[in-house]
Scaffold this active site. Structure first.
Site, PDB file in Angstrom:
ATOM      1  CG  MET A 177      -2.494   0.053  -1.157  1.00 31.14           C
ATOM      2  SD  MET A 177      -4.045  -0.683  -0.632  1.00 31.14           S
ATOM      3  CE  MET A 177      -5.104  -0.198  -1.974  1.00 31.14           C
ATOM      4  N   GLY A 178       1.431  -1.216  -3.706  1.00 30.76           N
ATOM      5  CA  GLY A 178       2.040  -2.292  -4.466  1.00 30.76           C
ATOM      6  C   GLY A 178       1.436  -3.564  -3.915  1.00 30.76           C
ATOM      7  CB  THR A 179      -1.782  -4.400  -4.278  1.00 31.11           C
ATOM      8  OG1 THR A 179      -1.720  -3.140  -3.665  1.00 31.11           O
ATOM      9  CG2 THR A 179      -2.905  -5.195  -3.671  1.00 31.11           C
ATOM     10  CB  THR A 180      -0.720  -9.850  -4.419  1.00 34.63           C
ATOM     11  OG1 THR A 180       0.628  -9.623  -4.825  1.00 34.63           O
ATOM     12  CG2 THR A 180      -1.242 -11.089  -5.127  1.00 34.63           C
TER      13      THR A 180
END
Length: 233
Positions: A13-16
């Site tokens: 998950m390339g995430t914020t």
């Protein structure tokens, strides 16, 4: 050169993810894009997971790793609640996350933010980054989009915010990260936890504020190019 895509790569998950305390509780927020390399595996995933009635966790990194940690912690907290006859505190939940993350640090690729409310210490946010360190903070940010937000939070966060101010800050920050970070995207989900209970909110992409050079949401690429729909020709 042709770019090779490894579709067998683990879902990451390339995430914020964000957790913010306010005067009376906490607000957790996250985007919804789950990716495998450059391939978006899920554009509407839910990265805010319930641990108990009063504690939630935001997940980043490997989706599989963060999910299994959340499942184990939820199971242990359920046993803990039955044994004590009362809800587990936020600190207990955060320490269980830390214990699992630290003891398995050579195998896990996940960063977590634990947030919740209890009658002893009110609203609390704990950051559990890669490696398993636990730090109690007034706000915590994580994931690939966090690198775009540190300066923004230094300027925008303040003591004693109201619930609405805190949620507006979280929604604004996640939308800013979505605009700047190619690995973050989709919708914004928030969870508000306080003495009155839990409120979950959902903000689709076309309701988020636009930032520099961002285009408005369209239903089709044909709308952007100004080409008529095939059936209307």
């Amino acid at each position: 050169m042709d770019q090779k895509v490894d579709f067998n790569a683990p879902h990451s998950m390339g995430t914020t993810i964000i957790g913010v305390t306010y005067n009376g509780g906490v607000v957790l927020g996250a985007d919804s894009r789950t990716s495998t390399g450059v391939y978006v595996a899920n554009r509407a995933s839910d990265k805010i997971t319930q641990l108990t009635d009063n504690v939630y966790v935001c997940r980043s990194g490997s989706a599989a790793d963060s999910q299994i940690v959340s499942d184990y912690v939820r199971y242990f907290l359920h046993q803990h609640t039955i044994q004590l006859g009362q809800p587990a505190t936020v600190k207990v939940a955060a320490n269980l996350v830390r214990l699992l993350a630290y003891n398995n640090k050579n195998f896990l690729q996940t960063g977590l933010i634990v947030g919740g409310w209890d009658k002893y210490e009110g609203g609390q946010i704990y950051g559990v980054p890669l490696g398993g360190t636990t730090v109690q903070q007034p706000f915590a940010i994580g994931g690939s989009g966090s690198s775009y937000l540190y300066g923004f939070f230094d300027q925008a966060w303040k003591e004693g915010m109201t619930k609405d101010e805190a949620e507006d800050l979280v929604k604004k920050a996640v939308s800013l990260a979505i605009a700047r970070d190619g690995a973050s995207g989709g919708v914004v989900r928030t969870v508000i936890i306080n003495s009155e209970g839990v409120t979950r909110n959902f903000y689709p992409g076309d309701q988020l504020p636009l930032w520099h050079e961002e285009m408005e949401a369209h239903n089709s690429l044909l709308d952007i190019l100004g080409v008529p729909e095939p059936m209307s020709m």
